[in-house]
Design a protein around this motif. Structure first.
Motif, PDB file in Angstrom:
ATOM      1  N   SER A  83       0.867  -1.188   0.000  1.00  0.00           N
ATOM      2  CA  SER A  83       0.000   0.000   0.000  1.00  0.00           C
ATOM      3  C   SER A  83       0.896   1.228   0.000  1.00  0.00           C
ATOM      4  CB  SER A  83      -0.899   0.030   1.245  1.00  0.00           C
ATOM      5  OG  SER A  83      -1.750  -1.098   1.260  1.00  0.00           O
ATOM      6  N   LEU A  84       0.623   2.150  -0.899  1.00  0.00           N
ATOM      7  CA  LEU A  84       1.414   3.387  -0.921  1.00  0.00           C
ATOM      8  C   LEU A  84       0.620   4.481  -1.621  1.00  0.00           C
ATOM      9  CD1 LEU A  84       2.452   3.392  -4.064  1.00  0.00           C
ATOM     10  CD2 LEU A  84       4.253   1.944  -3.160  1.00  0.00           C
ATOM     11  N   SER A  85       1.099   5.703  -1.482  1.00  0.00           N
ATOM     12  CA  SER A  85       0.408   6.807  -2.133  1.00  0.00           C
ATOM     13  C   SER A  85       1.422   7.844  -2.599  1.00  0.00           C
ATOM     14  CB  SER A  85      -0.609   7.444  -1.177  1.00  0.00           C
ATOM     15  OG  SER A  85       0.031   7.809   0.016  1.00  0.00           O
ATOM     16  N   VAL A  86       1.004   8.608  -3.610  1.00  0.00           N
ATOM     17  CA  VAL A  86       1.848   9.681  -4.142  1.00  0.00           C
ATOM     18  C   VAL A  86       1.005  10.950  -4.173  1.00  0.00           C
ATOM     19  CG1 VAL A  86       3.322  10.446  -6.046  1.00  0.00           C
ATOM     20  CG2 VAL A  86       3.014   7.988  -5.637  1.00  0.00           C
ATOM     21  N   ALA A  87       1.498  12.002  -3.531  1.00  0.00           N
ATOM     22  CA  ALA A  87       0.767  13.276  -3.501  1.00  0.00           C
ATOM     23  C   ALA A  87       1.095  14.078  -4.757  1.00  0.00           C
ATOM     24  CB  ALA A  87       1.161  14.065  -2.252  1.00  0.00           C
ATOM     25  N   PRO A  88       0.198  14.994  -5.165  1.00  0.00           N
ATOM     26  CA  PRO A  88       0.498  15.820  -6.341  1.00  0.00           C
ATOM     27  C   PRO A  88       1.816  16.568  -6.172  1.00  0.00           C
ATOM     28  CG  PRO A  88      -1.766  16.161  -5.612  1.00  0.00           C
ATOM     29  CD  PRO A  88      -1.095  15.328  -4.563  1.00  0.00           C
ATOM     30  N   SER A  89       2.596  16.642  -7.246  1.00  0.00           N
ATOM     31  CA  SER A  89       3.870  17.379  -7.290  1.00  0.00           C
ATOM     32  C   SER A  89       4.941  16.815  -6.360  1.00  0.00           C
ATOM     33  CB  SER A  89       3.680  18.866  -6.942  1.00  0.00           C
ATOM     34  OG  SER A  89       2.660  19.411  -7.724  1.00  0.00           O
ATOM     35  N   GLN A  90       4.720  15.638  -5.807  1.00  0.00           N
ATOM     36  CA  GLN A  90       5.697  15.035  -4.899  1.00  0.00           C
ATOM     37  C   GLN A  90       6.324  13.806  -5.555  1.00  0.00           C
ATOM     38  OE1 GLN A  90       6.015  15.790  -1.071  1.00  0.00           O
ATOM     39  NE2 GLN A  90       5.660  17.704  -2.148  1.00  0.00           N
ATOM     40  N   THR A  91       7.498  13.415  -5.043  1.00  0.00           N
ATOM     41  CA  THR A  91       8.143  12.212  -5.567  1.00  0.00           C
ATOM     42  C   THR A  91       8.259  11.163  -4.474  1.00  0.00           C
ATOM     43  OG1 THR A  91       9.426  13.433  -7.196  1.00  0.00           O
ATOM     44  CG2 THR A  91      10.255  11.266  -6.598  1.00  0.00           C
ATOM     45  N   LEU A  92       7.741   9.989  -4.792  1.00  0.00           N
ATOM     46  CA  LEU A  92       7.936   8.836  -3.913  1.00  0.00           C
ATOM     47  C   LEU A  92       9.048   7.983  -4.520  1.00  0.00           C
ATOM     48  CD1 LEU A  92       6.984   6.961  -1.539  1.00  0.00           C
ATOM     49  CD2 LEU A  92       5.635   5.759  -3.274  1.00  0.00           C
ATOM     50  N   GLY A  93      10.158   7.828  -3.809  1.00  0.00           N
ATOM     51  CA  GLY A  93      11.210   6.924  -4.252  1.00  0.00           C
ATOM     52  C   GLY A  93      10.867   5.509  -3.807  1.00  0.00           C
ATOM     53  N   ILE A  94      11.021   4.545  -4.713  1.00  0.00           N
ATOM     54  CA  ILE A  94      10.798   3.136  -4.363  1.00  0.00           C
ATOM     55  C   ILE A  94      12.122   2.429  -4.608  1.00  0.00           C
ATOM     56  CG2 ILE A  94       9.457   1.057  -4.825  1.00  0.00           C
ATOM     57  CD1 ILE A  94       7.226   2.827  -5.939  1.00  0.00           C
ATOM     58  N   VAL A  95      12.723   1.932  -3.543  1.00  0.00           N
ATOM     59  CA  VAL A  95      14.077   1.413  -3.647  1.00  0.00           C
ATOM     60  C   VAL A  95      14.153  -0.020  -3.144  1.00  0.00           C
ATOM     61  CG1 VAL A  95      14.872   2.233  -1.393  1.00  0.00           C
ATOM     62  CG2 VAL A  95      16.495   2.085  -3.252  1.00  0.00           C
ATOM     63  N   GLY A  96      15.034  -0.795  -3.731  1.00  0.00           N
ATOM     64  CA  GLY A  96      15.227  -2.179  -3.287  1.00  0.00           C
ATOM     65  C   GLY A  96      16.154  -2.892  -4.253  1.00  0.00           C
ATOM     66  N   GLU A  97      16.639  -4.064  -3.820  1.00  0.00           N
ATOM     67  CA  GLU A  97      17.517  -4.848  -4.681  1.00  0.00           C
ATOM     68  C   GLU A  97      16.710  -5.465  -5.820  1.00  0.00           C
ATOM     69  OE1 GLU A  97      20.613  -7.165  -2.015  1.00  0.00           O
ATOM     70  OE2 GLU A  97      18.691  -7.033  -1.014  1.00  0.00           O
ATOM     71  N   SER A  98      17.436  -6.072  -6.763  1.00  0.00           N
ATOM     72  CA  SER A  98      16.784  -6.838  -7.814  1.00  0.00           C
ATOM     73  C   SER A  98      15.930  -7.935  -7.158  1.00  0.00           C
ATOM     74  CB  SER A  98      17.883  -7.442  -8.689  1.00  0.00           C
ATOM     75  OG  SER A  98      17.341  -8.369  -9.549  1.00  0.00           O
ATOM     76  N   GLY A  99      14.718  -8.128  -7.632  1.00  0.00           N
ATOM     77  CA  GLY A  99      13.838  -9.152  -7.054  1.00  0.00           C
ATOM     78  C   GLY A  99      12.990  -8.641  -5.912  1.00  0.00           C
ATOM     79  N   SER A 100      13.071  -7.333  -5.631  1.00  0.00           N
ATOM     80  CA  SER A 100      12.295  -6.806  -4.498  1.00  0.00           C
ATOM     81  C   SER A 100      10.850  -6.499  -4.890  1.00  0.00           C
ATOM     82  CB  SER A 100      12.955  -5.529  -3.960  1.00  0.00           C
ATOM     83  OG  SER A 100      12.985  -4.539  -4.968  1.00  0.00           O
ATOM     84  N   GLY A 101      10.542  -6.531  -6.180  1.00  0.00           N
ATOM     85  CA  GLY A 101       9.167  -6.279  -6.625  1.00  0.00           C
ATOM     86  C   GLY A 101       8.892  -4.827  -6.978  1.00  0.00           C
ATOM     87  N   LYS A 102       9.935  -3.998  -7.003  1.00  0.00           N
ATOM     88  CA  LYS A 102       9.699  -2.569  -7.213  1.00  0.00           C
ATOM     89  C   LYS A 102       9.216  -2.255  -8.639  1.00  0.00           C
ATOM     90  CE  LYS A 102      14.654  -1.648  -7.794  1.00  0.00           C
ATOM     91  NZ  LYS A 102      14.999  -3.064  -8.065  1.00  0.00           N
ATOM     92  N   SER A 103       9.788  -2.931  -9.653  1.00  0.00           N
ATOM     93  CA  SER A 103       9.351  -2.658 -11.031  1.00  0.00           C
ATOM     94  C   SER A 103       7.937  -3.190 -11.264  1.00  0.00           C
ATOM     95  CB  SER A 103      10.311  -3.296 -12.039  1.00  0.00           C
ATOM     96  OG  SER A 103      11.541  -2.617 -11.991  1.00  0.00           O
TER      97      SER A 103
END
Ligand code: SF4
Length: 331
Positions: free
Chosen positions: A36-56
């Protein structure tokens, strides 16, 4: 939907069925597990993790390019339309994807001016003359010359090609960009230029971003908030400066220890033991326990929930959660 959120994902699960060998039994792999996550208008949410973390995979779910097995995504207050419908195609003009590899994203046989104008043609924006002028202004906006419109992708450098991809992504004035490893194929010096370009475009156009990267240094330079993923789950989420100043989860601590942070003392580097995560062999309990130097017996049997541990901050770790619980005073 919470107030002031442009994009909100709730309980996303993505399962893929795989089979080992011809006769192997099918196995379900949870690439994304209750995110669960959210992104506010004009803001940047960084999503970080190793390969295989499910980020893509999470990035594709946010755009509706893949449908979740469970959970939902809402954009600007409305449920994400089903993939491929007219509603979904219309919505794509308001949310765009920037890929890792600009050469793969561009057609080598088509001039860059034509490719930048494609989204305007698809969404029938303005007259032909207006579309032409818009392509010229987009080239300037991303730092390319107008006379480069007739060039082909192979005639440009890697950094210039990524500028073309970004120009095409912002052609329809989207409210959201999902950037999936947008600079990892570029030289370090060019990475900074492209990050600065994205930041400038965000400031001048008010675009919100979900910025996916394995590289914490890159994420730090552009994110307002950061979500750290491990084996398909978010293990910590907090304002960017808090993540780097005082990481709470042991996995985040290890990642942050490898990144020098301006204005803070250099930390002792924490080297992660063991293999990078394999979603097909999820450990019991806390998925991170085989690599965690702080693991206790409970960690091997009970998965920690992602819970609020401070204002605006969440973590999924038994030790962090119990340290944040208010002490019960003796009466
Ligand atoms: Fe480490 Fe246990 Fe926290 Fe998981 S729950 S990160 S194993 S201390």
């Amino acid at each position: 939907m919470s107030e002031n959120q442009l994009l909100e994902a709730s309980g996303l699960v993505k399962t893929y069925r795989t089979r080992r060998g011809l006769l192997g039994r099918p196995t379900d792999i949870r690439a994304v597990d209750d995110v669960s996550l959210s992104v506010a208008p004009s803001q940047t949410l960084g999503i970080v993790g190793e390969s295989g973390s499910g980020k893509s995979t999470t990035g594709r779910l946010l755009l509706g390019i893949e449908e979740p097995t469970e959970g939902s995504v809402r954009f600007d207050g409305n449920a994400m339309p089903r993939l491929g419908t007219a509603e979904w195609r219309a919505l794509r003009s308001r949310m765009q994807l920037v890929f890792q590899d600009p050469l793969a994203a561009l057609d080598r046989r088509v001039s860059i001016g034509t490719q930048i104008g494609e989204p305007l043609d698809i969404h029938a924006v303005g007259t032909e003359r207006e579309r032409q002028e818009r392509v010229e202004s987009l080239l300037s906006a991303v730092g390319l010359r107008r006379d480069q419109a007739d060039r082909y992708p192979h005639e440009l450098s890697g950094g210039q090609r990524q500028r073309v991809v970004i120009a095409r992504a912002i052609a329809t004035n989207p409210q959201l960009l999902v950037c999936d490893e947008p600079v990892s194929a570029l030289d370090v010096s060019i990475q900074a230029q492209v990050i600065n370009l994205l930041r400038d475009l965000q400031e001048t156009r008010g675009i919100a971003m979900a910025f996916i990267s394995h590289d914490l240094k890159v994420v730090r330079n552009i994110s307002d908030r950061v979500a750290v993923m491990y084996l398909g789950r978010i293990v910590e989420e907090a304002p960017s400066e808090e993540i780097f100043r005082r990481p709470l989860h042991p996995y985040t601590q290890a990642l942050v220890s490898s990144v020098p942070v301006p204005g803070t003392a250099l930390r002792d580097r924490i080297i992660l033991e063991g293999e990078p995560p394999n979603p097909a062999a999820r450990p019991t309990g806390c998925s991170f326990h085989p690599r965690c130097s702080l693991a206790i017996a409970r960690c091997r049997v009970e998965a920690p929930a992602l819970v609020a541990v401070e204002s605006g901050r969440k973590a999924a770790c038994h030790l962090v959660a119990s340290a944040s619980e208010p002490e019960i005073m003796d009466s």
